[in-house]
Design a protein around this motif. Structure first.
Motif, PDB file in Angstrom:
ATOM      1  N   PHE A 107       0.914  -1.264   0.043  1.00 25.69           N
ATOM      2  CA  PHE A 107       0.003  -0.001   0.094  1.00 25.69           C
ATOM      3  C   PHE A 107       0.727   1.241  -0.015  1.00 25.69           C
ATOM      4  O   PHE A 107       0.641   2.056  -0.876  1.00 25.69           O
ATOM      5  N   LYS A 108       2.148   1.286   0.861  1.00 22.90           N
ATOM      6  CA  LYS A 108       2.832   2.315   0.863  1.00 22.90           C
ATOM      7  C   LYS A 108       3.639   2.520  -0.527  1.00 22.90           C
ATOM      8  O   LYS A 108       3.990   3.682  -0.731  1.00 22.90           O
ATOM      9  N   GLN A 109       3.746   1.395  -1.185  1.00 26.80           N
ATOM     10  CA  GLN A 109       4.449   1.705  -2.595  1.00 26.80           C
ATOM     11  C   GLN A 109       3.426   1.854  -3.480  1.00 26.80           C
ATOM     12  O   GLN A 109       3.730   1.798  -4.689  1.00 26.80           O
ATOM     13  N   HIS A 110       2.090   2.075  -3.298  1.00 25.39           N
ATOM     14  CA  HIS A 110       1.310   2.416  -4.267  1.00 25.39           C
ATOM     15  C   HIS A 110       1.221   1.278  -5.124  1.00 25.39           C
ATOM     16  O   HIS A 110       0.391   1.340  -6.250  1.00 25.39           O
ATOM     17  N   ARG A 111       1.097   0.204  -4.774  1.00 24.13           N
ATOM     18  CA  ARG A 111       0.897  -0.997  -5.650  1.00 24.13           C
ATOM     19  C   ARG A 111      -0.785  -1.616  -4.991  1.00 24.13           C
ATOM     20  O   ARG A 111      -0.602  -2.604  -4.306  1.00 24.13           O
ATOM     21  N   LEU A 112      -1.570  -1.015  -5.292  1.00 22.13           N
ATOM     22  CA  LEU A 112      -2.904  -0.966  -4.850  1.00 22.13           C
ATOM     23  C   LEU A 112      -3.433  -2.523  -5.051  1.00 22.13           C
ATOM     24  O   LEU A 112      -4.302  -3.018  -4.316  1.00 22.13           O
ATOM     25  N   PRO A 113      -3.381  -2.796  -6.390  1.00 22.51           N
ATOM     26  CA  PRO A 113      -4.300  -4.146  -6.342  1.00 22.51           C
ATOM     27  C   PRO A 113      -3.433  -5.391  -5.531  1.00 22.51           C
ATOM     28  O   PRO A 113      -4.005  -6.128  -5.088  1.00 22.51           O
ATOM     29  N   GLU A 114      -2.175  -5.292  -5.871  1.00 17.13           N
ATOM     30  CA  GLU A 114      -1.176  -6.367  -5.056  1.00 17.13           C
ATOM     31  C   GLU A 114      -1.947  -6.375  -3.567  1.00 17.13           C
ATOM     32  O   GLU A 114      -1.868  -7.343  -2.623  1.00 17.13           O
ATOM     33  N   ALA A 115      -1.727  -4.936  -3.047  1.00 21.23           N
ATOM     34  CA  ALA A 115      -1.952  -4.763  -1.787  1.00 21.23           C
ATOM     35  C   ALA A 115      -3.483  -5.225  -1.144  1.00 21.23           C
ATOM     36  O   ALA A 115      -3.572  -5.923  -0.324  1.00 21.23           O
ATOM     37  N   GLY A 116      -4.307  -5.067  -2.097  1.00 20.24           N
ATOM     38  CA  GLY A 116      -5.695  -5.476  -1.829  1.00 20.24           C
ATOM     39  C   GLY A 116      -5.937  -7.108  -1.936  1.00 20.24           C
ATOM     40  O   GLY A 116      -6.427  -7.619  -1.177  1.00 20.24           O
ATOM     41  N   GLN A 117      -4.911  -7.683  -2.903  1.00 23.31           N
ATOM     42  CA  GLN A 117      -5.108  -9.097  -2.730  1.00 23.31           C
ATOM     43  C   GLN A 117      -4.470  -9.792  -1.536  1.00 23.31           C
ATOM     44  O   GLN A 117      -4.840 -10.772  -0.947  1.00 23.31           O
ATOM     45  N   ALA A 118      -3.519  -9.003  -1.172  1.00 22.82           N
ATOM     46  CA  ALA A 118      -2.754  -9.561   0.346  1.00 22.82           C
ATOM     47  C   ALA A 118      -3.807  -9.559   1.609  1.00 22.82           C
ATOM     48  O   ALA A 118      -4.059 -10.301   2.179  1.00 22.82           O
ATOM     49  N   THR A 174      -9.351  -2.660   8.071  1.00 20.05           N
ATOM     50  CA  THR A 174      -9.062  -1.225   7.994  1.00 20.05           C
ATOM     51  C   THR A 174      -8.174  -1.011   6.636  1.00 20.05           C
ATOM     52  O   THR A 174      -8.278  -0.115   6.009  1.00 20.05           O
ATOM     53  N   GLY A 175      -6.978  -1.889   6.741  1.00 17.20           N
ATOM     54  CA  GLY A 175      -5.933  -1.838   5.555  1.00 17.20           C
ATOM     55  C   GLY A 175      -6.627  -2.077   4.268  1.00 17.20           C
ATOM     56  O   GLY A 175      -6.596  -1.334   3.409  1.00 17.20           O
ATOM     57  N   LEU A 176      -7.817  -3.026   4.205  1.00 23.37           N
ATOM     58  CA  LEU A 176      -8.575  -3.197   2.744  1.00 23.37           C
ATOM     59  C   LEU A 176      -9.408  -1.789   2.583  1.00 23.37           C
ATOM     60  O   LEU A 176      -9.438  -1.554   1.311  1.00 23.37           O
ATOM     61  N   GLY A 177     -10.060  -1.285   3.625  1.00 27.43           N
ATOM     62  CA  GLY A 177     -10.654   0.027   3.406  1.00 27.43           C
ATOM     63  C   GLY A 177      -9.867   0.820   2.959  1.00 27.43           C
ATOM     64  O   GLY A 177     -10.211   1.675   2.002  1.00 27.43           O
ATOM     65  N   ASP A 178      -8.548   1.291   3.329  1.00 28.95           N
ATOM     66  CA  ASP A 178      -7.581   2.070   2.999  1.00 28.95           C
ATOM     67  C   ASP A 178      -7.245   1.787   1.319  1.00 28.95           C
ATOM     68  O   ASP A 178      -7.246   2.761   0.606  1.00 28.95           O
ATOM     69  N   VAL A 179      -7.362   0.657   0.964  1.00 27.84           N
ATOM     70  CA  VAL A 179      -6.839   0.260  -0.335  1.00 27.84           C
ATOM     71  C   VAL A 179      -8.000   0.516  -1.268  1.00 27.84           C
ATOM     72  O   VAL A 179      -8.055   1.466  -2.126  1.00 27.84           O
ATOM     73  N   PHE A 180      -9.296   0.201  -0.989  1.00 31.08           N
ATOM     74  CA  PHE A 180     -10.434   0.603  -1.575  1.00 31.08           C
ATOM     75  C   PHE A 180     -10.672   2.055  -1.715  1.00 31.08           C
ATOM     76  O   PHE A 180     -10.885   2.755  -2.876  1.00 31.08           O
ATOM     77  N   ARG A 181     -10.429   2.758  -0.822  1.00 33.52           N
ATOM     78  CA  ARG A 181     -10.482   4.302  -0.715  1.00 33.52           C
ATOM     79  C   ARG A 181      -9.426   5.043  -1.710  1.00 33.52           C
ATOM     80  O   ARG A 181      -9.747   5.855  -2.553  1.00 33.52           O
ATOM     81  N   ALA A 182      -8.226   4.352  -1.550  1.00 34.25           N
ATOM     82  CA  ALA A 182      -7.050   4.827  -2.669  1.00 34.25           C
ATOM     83  C   ALA A 182      -7.748   4.546  -3.992  1.00 34.25           C
ATOM     84  O   ALA A 182      -7.159   5.341  -4.881  1.00 34.25           O
ATOM     85  N   GLN A 183      -8.395   3.541  -4.256  1.00 38.70           N
ATOM     86  CA  GLN A 183      -8.808   3.473  -5.820  1.00 38.70           C
ATOM     87  C   GLN A 183     -10.138   3.835  -5.932  1.00 38.70           C
ATOM     88  O   GLN A 183     -10.755   3.721  -7.006  1.00 38.70           O
ATOM     89  N   LYS A 184     -10.550   4.763  -5.287  1.00 36.89           N
ATOM     90  CA  LYS A 184     -11.766   5.452  -5.224  1.00 36.89           C
ATOM     91  C   LYS A 184     -13.104   4.670  -5.263  1.00 36.89           C
ATOM     92  O   LYS A 184     -13.896   4.844  -5.840  1.00 36.89           O
TER      93      LYS A 184
END
Length: 377
Positions: free
Chosen positions: A31-42, A58-68
């Protein structure tokens, strides 16, 4: 060439069964590396192991929010808050998500719960105040901004928030004071300088406005807002040649609005250059009726002696605007200023001869103007 990523970073499982902790750490790192699809998969794989883990949700919510994907993010945060109502990360994330969805009341409620637990978070205080301002809850907005100022009185976002609030509430003096504090907090900002210049000008502090426009132009010589504003200052001073110079400089890099084109046309007319003025009014009117373009062209026609055409342009103005608004008297001043008093009498006589079915107020103005100029001769 060797791959710099470990197997588990390429694929969350890395060909083996990863633990929730490993997947969680990996998700946050990606997530910090902005590799959002991979972060979401993890995070998704971690949830399969622990479906109610608040840290993972919460982490998954943050990924979804970053992906709008705000509905999905909101769902994750709500799931966390069902189990741990005081989860700071979920409360803050939910507030940010609701703001993006324009669900301002829910955002405010979430941030208020957050601030009850962490009252000195200046970033959340600012967002909360901003949302209150959007909803017109101005007293609450001011209170939250001032709470933030008590933590950091030079915070630019808080100062901007207060300045914008007072600006929109037409409290000009307060708006100017806070915009000036923004400028004092670090660096010249062109948009703020031109905005304060405009506020000073519209609020009657016209000499003061000049300094702000000049400061903006010292930073950006062709800034259209500063050139337009400073041109208005010189127009007010009746220094039409200086106004023309500034507005022409503005038009050198910008197509120009009907307002600046009309004012430039008026300035050329005021110095007697009708040949330069007329094309500007035609340009304004090229896209259809415009009040200032119509009145400006009518004044040109008056000065050229084309009284009948000037009268027809006035009737066009009246048809669109519904009332005179001082235009007939303005025509007289234009002719008198240029030494065409006799022409003014001829115009008002012509107008009275063709004034059938005009509103009584227009008839009254015509008679008054004719009497005024006739007495003068």
């Amino acid at each position: 060439m060797s791959d710099s990523h470990s197997p588990s970073e390429k694929s969350p499982t890395g060909g083996r069964h990863a633990t929730v902790i490993e997947l969680s750490k990996l998700g946050h790192r990606l997530f910090k590396q902005h590799r959002l699809p991979e972060a979401g998969q993890a995070f998704q794989e971690a949830l399969e192991l622990e479906p109610s883990n608040p840290y993972i949700l919460t982490g998954l919510g943050d990924v979804f929010r970053a992906q709008k994907d705000f509905p999905a993010a909101r769902g994750c945060y709500h799931e966390v808050l069902k189990r741990t109502p005081d989860n700071l990360f979920a409360l803050r994330g939910l507030g940010d998500t609701c703001r993006e969805q324009h669900l301002y009341a829910e955002a405010i409620e979430s941030w208020q719960r957050y601030l009850a637990l962490r009252p000195r978070d200046i970033f959340v205080l600012t967002r909360l105040a901003d949302c209150c301002k959007v909803l017109g809850r101005l007293d609450e907005a001011i209170a939250y901004y001032h709470e933030g100022m008590a933590i950091d009185g030079s915070d630019r976002y808080i100062l901007l928030g207060l300045a914008d609030l007072y600006h929109k509430d037409h409290q000009v003096d307060q708006a100017i004071a806070y915009y000036e504090k923004v400028l004092e907090s670090g660096g010249e900002l062109i948009n703020i300088l031109t905005m304060v210049g405009n506020l000073c000008f519209s609020g009657g502090e016209i000499e003061k406005s000049k300094g702000y426009y000049e400061r903006a132009l010292a930073l950006e010589a062709f800034n259209p807002y500063a050139l337009y504003g400073l041109g208005n200052y010189y127009r007010w001073k009746r220094d039409y040649r200086r106004a023309i110079e500034l507005w022409e400089k503005c038009l050198a890099t910008n197509p120009g609005t009907s307002s600046i084109l009309s004012r430039l046309g008026d300035a050329y007319r005021n110095i007697g250059n009708l040949d330069a003025a007329e094309p500007l009014f035609h340009k304004v009117l090229a896209n259809g009726y415009d009040k200032y373009g119509t009145v400006g062209l009518a004044k040109i026609r008056l000065l050229q002696g084309a009284l009948q055409e000037a009268w027809q342009l006035y009737l066009t103005f009246l048809q669109h605007e519904g009332e005179d608004r001082g235009v007939l008297a303005e025509f007289g001043k234009t002719l008198a200023f240029s030494g065409h008093t006799t022409q003014a009498i001829l115009f008002y006589q012509l107008a009275l001869d063709q004034s059938d079915r005009l509103p009584p107020e227009v008839m009254r103005i015509l008679r008054e103007q004719l009497a005024y100029f006739s007495e003068g001769t």
